[in-house]
Design a protein around this motif. Structure first.
Motif, short mmCIF file in Angstrom:
data_model
loop_
_atom_site.label_atom_id
_atom_site.label_comp_id
_atom_site.label_asym_id
_atom_site.label_seq_id
_atom_site.Cartn_x
_atom_site.Cartn_y
_atom_site.Cartn_z
N ALA A 1 5.64 0.96 8.00
CA ALA A 1 4.36 0.34 7.68
C ALA A 1 3.72 0.96 6.44
CB ALA A 1 3.41 0.45 8.88
N ARG A 2 3.93 2.26 6.25
CA ARG A 2 3.32 2.95 5.11
C ARG A 2 4.11 2.73 3.81
NH1 ARG A 2 -0.58 6.60 6.69
NH2 ARG A 2 -0.64 7.02 8.93
N ASP B 1 5.77 3.75 11.89
CA ASP B 1 4.69 4.26 11.04
C ASP B 1 5.19 4.43 9.60
OD1 ASP B 1 1.90 5.71 10.95
OD2 ASP B 1 3.31 7.05 9.91
N HIS C 1 2.48 -5.75 6.42
CA HIS C 1 1.30 -5.64 7.27
C HIS C 1 1.77 -5.30 8.68
CE1 HIS C 1 -3.09 -6.52 7.26
NE2 HIS C 1 -2.88 -6.46 8.55
N LEU C 2 1.09 -4.36 9.32
CA LEU C 2 1.38 -3.97 10.69
C LEU C 2 0.39 -4.66 11.62
CD1 LEU C 2 2.73 -2.12 12.88
CD2 LEU C 2 0.97 -0.41 12.33
N ILE D 1 5.27 -6.39 10.31
CA ILE D 1 5.78 -5.58 11.42
C ILE D 1 4.91 -5.92 12.62
CG2 ILE D 1 6.29 -3.25 12.22
CD1 ILE D 1 6.00 -2.50 9.13
N ALA E 1 -3.21 -2.46 8.63
CA ALA E 1 -2.97 -2.54 10.07
C ALA E 1 -4.04 -3.39 10.75
CB ALA E 1 -2.96 -1.14 10.68
N GLY F 1 -1.54 3.48 14.32
CA GLY F 1 -2.03 2.64 13.22
C GLY F 1 -3.16 3.25 12.43
#
Length: 357
Positions: free
Chosen positions: A311-312, A308, A164-165, A320, A342, A336
């Motif tokens: 996170a993906r 990025d 999870h961002l 993160i 996010a 995001g």
């Protein structure tokens, strides 16, 4: 430092520059080949100064005057060759980022009474991923819902084993670091183990992927003054403990590259990103990982691109956690965007009742 524009970390920048100057001077002295060895004395102090910018033809001709300048000059005159000596103002403003040895108070010409002084030893590296303590023990006020959201997000990441961002946004001094410190205290009190790894973007960095290098150093317990051979050995030992299998060689190569302890050949960005992803995912398999990057508004395209990507395509129980000022979204409105995992937490200034409490 601080003229013509001020920054909240000008004292730290000054001491970093002084230590780097001493390092270069030592290298020059070792290459003197019988000639006179250059040795520097450096004094640094922080305070208000007067500047007449109209008298300066070039930036290097700026003339500053004031008590801080006089104190720095006296500290410099009394310093040992090869030393960086700072006064009380600089020490107070940079002690969280710089390791110091306390010196005996000095009697300085033009100053009443003795003046405390410290010798700068090195830039403080993260040890084991631990962050610098803020020196605050008062109860946190006015951030209960934000802290609860962080805790809940972390629990979901662990339960679902999905990354999870989280981006915490707020102006300078609004309480971003204090909020993260409270989260760390919460994790320290849990019976389960968590990995806490933190890197920081700086406005004046001349190297790419600085936050990744900071986290790699902390994870492998590499010190700033370790020789390359020692750093490589520590990194290899750490990667062996993570049981990366066939990925170990690629991950070691990518981390040696970001730490500048390997060969200097160019590596495709996508190769580095994938290797760093596998490394961080392997850490989260041992225990849930909180991967923190501070001051993301100063991040370059490379760092933002990796965040990025991670996170993906990251996997496992990890969060993160990015700290930034509002200008991050002014410069990069799509930050995001398109990520279902996010969350953005905006920290507003405390209301009067909270400030009073």
């Amino acid at each position: 430092f601080g003229v013509p524009a001020t920054h909240e970390d000008d004292p730290e920048r000054a001491v970093r520059a002084a230590l780097e100057m001493q390092s270069v001077a030592q290298t020059m002295a070792s290459d003197a080949r019988g000639g006179p060895a250059l040795k520097l004395r450096i004094g640094v102090e922080t305070g208000e100064v007067l500047v007449d910018r109209t008298r300066a033809t070039f930036e290097r001709d700026l003339f500053v005057t004031g008590d801080a300048v006089n104190t720095a000059a006296r500290l410099q005159q009394g310093a040992e060759p090869g030393a960086v000596v700072v006064g009380p103002g600089t020490y107070a403003a940079s002690r969280d980022a710089i390791d110091y040895d306390e010196l005996e108070p000095q009697e300085l010409k033009g100053k009443q009474g003795s003046v405390a002084s410290w010798r700068a030893v090195s830039v403080r590296a993260g040890r084991g991923g631990a962050r610098t303590r803020l020196g605050m023990e008062s109860p946190m006020v006015g951030r209960t819902s934000e802290l609860a959201l962080l805790k809940g997000t972390l629990r979901r990441a662990v339960e679902d084993e999905r990354p999870h961002l989280v981006t915490v946004v707020g102006g300078a001094g609004v309480g971003k670091s204090r909020l993260i410190w409270e989260l760390e205290k919460y994790l320290d009190g849990l019976p389960d183990e968590y990995h806490w790894r933190k890197g920081r973007c700086v406005a004046y960095s001349s190297t790419s992927f600085g936050p990744i290098a900071e986290v790699a150093k902390a994870d492998a317990r590499i010190l700033d003054d370790d020789q390359p051979s020692v750093a490589r050995a520590k990194l290899a030992e750490r990667l062996q403990s993570l049981d990366l299998g066939a990925d170990e060689v690629a991950v070691r190569d990518a981390l040696e590259a970001v730490l500048a302890i390997g060969d200097d050949r160019e590596r495709p960005r996508e190769v580095l990103f994938e290797a760093w992803r596998r490394w961080l995912v392997s850490i989260s398999r041992v225990a849930p990982l909180v991967f923190i990057v501070e001051d993301v508004h100063w991040a370059d395209d490379g760092v933002r691109g990796f965040l990025d990507f991670f996170a993906r395509w990251g996997e496992g129980p990890l969060v993160i956690l990015c700290l930034a000022r509002p200008e991050l979204f002014e410069q990069h409105p799509s930050w995001g965007g398109g990520l279902r995992n996010a969350t953005t937490i905006e920290l507003e200034p405390l209301v009067p009742a909270e400030a009073g409490a």
